[in-house]
Design an enzyme around this catalytic site. Structure first.
Site, PDB file in Angstrom:
ATOM      1  N   GLU A   1       0.739 -10.406  -3.464  1.00 10.48           N
ATOM      2  CA  GLU A   1       0.932  -9.782  -2.138  1.00 10.48           C
ATOM      3  C   GLU A   1       1.475 -10.885  -1.223  1.00 10.48           C
ATOM      4  O   GLU A   1       2.636 -10.842  -0.831  1.00 10.48           O
ATOM      5  CB  GLU A   1      -0.401  -9.216  -1.623  1.00 10.48           C
TER       6      GLU A   1
ATOM      7  N   ASP B   1      -3.419   1.528   0.977  1.00  5.22           N
ATOM      8  CA  ASP B   1      -4.124   0.275   1.235  1.00  5.22           C
ATOM      9  C   ASP B   1      -5.220   0.446   2.291  1.00  5.22           C
ATOM     10  O   ASP B   1      -6.377   0.692   1.937  1.00  5.22           O
ATOM     11  CB  ASP B   1      -3.133  -0.837   1.628  1.00  5.22           C
TER      12      ASP B   1
HETATM   13  N1  ADE Z   1      -8.635  -5.948   1.654  1.00  4.61           N
HETATM   14  C1  ADE Z   1      -8.242  -4.858   2.303  1.00  4.61           C
HETATM   15  N2  ADE Z   1      -6.902  -4.763   2.322  1.00  4.61           N
HETATM   16  C2  ADE Z   1      -6.438  -5.843   1.646  1.00  4.61           C
HETATM   17  C3  ADE Z   1      -5.152  -6.319   1.301  1.00  4.61           C
HETATM   18  N3  ADE Z   1      -4.032  -5.677   1.670  1.00  4.61           N
HETATM   19  N4  ADE Z   1      -5.062  -7.473   0.615  1.00  4.61           N
HETATM   20  C4  ADE Z   1      -6.167  -8.137   0.261  1.00  4.61           C
HETATM   21  N5  ADE Z   1      -7.396  -7.740   0.550  1.00  4.61           N
HETATM   22  C5  ADE Z   1      -7.535  -6.588   1.234  1.00  4.61           C
HETATM   23 ZN    ZN Z   2      -5.451  -3.762  -0.933  1.00  2.95          ZN
END
Ligand code: ADE
Ligand code: ZN
Length: 343
Positions: free
Chosen positions: A205, A283
């Site tokens: 990410e 998400d």
């Molecule tokens: N916890 C909640 N959303 C998240 C994300 N996008 N990346 C990492 N941890 C998270």
């Molecule tokens: Zn997440």
């Protein structure tokens, strides 16, 4: 074929049966519920109104979001709070055409504040069971370890989860990615897998492609959550395509957390074209301005995805889901039937 209007595409997106595979239940906490629960528990919030809280949802990166997300979770204190939270999400998901949801929860965020693990899981599960009975919306629950905490803390959390093994399908890894590689959690994932849990992990990410490789090779995950930075490593992209490793991509999250500057820059279309099993998910929809259908729509508009591509992504969501093969086939046929009906 005639051109599709915006309204027709929006209708198609909601009508397509979909699995949601990447949603944090704590990230579905809408400001209205935050204020209602704060009132219930006598908690003073540092915001004057629902509007003021929503205005604060302006993030520079993952950490600036996580700071607010963990603070927001403080109003979740009782079993009935987790029930209300989950029920509200499921109602929204149903309207968006979600027929199967695989939902993350972060027990450490709550147990660290003195909330019992039993209350967290009972409230979430009560709403999930009700949605399945009432609407046939099926579910899996995934316990995420917070990667900014130690592996010992994750091990203790796994111990707490074992009595609820029958309610939890798998384990995941979330929170601050950079500096907390998957390799930090090899032992706890090994123990979880030996106990029969499935495994997934957030990787790629904000973190580098190497974290995706670690998640696959060291944690032996069956899906990668996000994974969009795989594109920086052509060999990795080829492997993900060859092995059909699903990526649970969250487009509105990625733009709100500045992984991509604009939706037009998002790589999901390129990854799809290279044969990756990409899916679209929400998400933390309360924080990022949209639930799953909003995510499909935003991508469609920015990248001009065709109805066939949208249907491909919906089919990928069932291919990637932790469902029996017969159920996957039934839903995939349902996607094709829906596309045919609306074309
Ligand atoms: N916890 C909640 N959303 C998240 C994300 N996008 N990346 C990492 N941890 C998270
Ligand atoms: Zn997440």
């Amino acid at each position: 074929m005639t051109a599709w209007s915006d309204a027709a595409l929006a209708h198609l997106i909601r009508a397509l049966p979909k699995a949601e595979l990447h949603v944090h239940i704590e990230g579905t906490l809408e400001p209205e519920l935050t204020f209602a629960l704060a009132r219930k528990h006598g908690v003073r919030l540092p915001y004057k109104s629902v509007h003021a809280l929503r205005r604060a949802y302006d993030f520079d990166d993952l950490q600036s979001f996580l700071d607010l997300y963990y603070a927001g979770a403080d109003v979740l204190r009782e079993e009935s709070d987790f029930y209300a939270l989950t029920r509200a999400y499921l109602q929204r998901a149903r309207v968006d055409g979600v027929v199967h949801a695989e939902i993350f929860f972060d027990p450490q965020t709550h147990t660290a504040r003195g909330v019992a693990f039993a209350d967290v899981i009972s409230g979430i599960h009560r709403a999930l069971a009700e949605a399945e009975r009432a609407w046939g919306l099926t579910h899996r629950l995934i316990l995420c370890f917070l990667r900014h905490l130690s592996e010992e803390d994750a091990q203790r959390t796994l111990d707490q989860a074992l009595p609820y093994r029958h309610l939890i399908a798998g384990v995941g890894l979330d929170s601050s990615e950079v500096g907390h590689p998957p390799s930090k959690f090899v032992t706890v994932f090994e123990r979880a897998r030996a106990a029969g849990f499935g495994a997934v992990a957030h990787a790629g990410e904000e973190g580098p492609p190497a974290y995706i490789r670690e998640a696959l090779d060291l944690l032996q995950v069956s899906r990668i959550d996000h994974g969009v930075r795989c594109e920086e490593d052509a060999e990795l992209v080829a492997r993900l395509a060859r092995e059909r490793v699903p990526l649970t991509v969250c487009p509105l999250s990625n733009t709100r957390l500045k992984v991509f500057a604009r939706m037009e820059d998002h790589n999901i279309g390129r990854l799809l074209a290279q044969g990756l099993c990409v899916t679209i998910n929400s998400d933390d929809p309360a924080y990022f301005g949209g639930y799953i259908a909003d995510n499909y729509l935003a991508v469609q508009r920015a990248l001009n995805l065709s109805p066939v591509s949208l249907a491909r992504i919906a089919k990928n969501s069932f291919e990637a889901a932790w469902l029996a093969d017969a159920d996957k086939r039934r839903w995939i046929a349902g996607v094709d039937a829906c596309l045919l009906r609306l074309t």
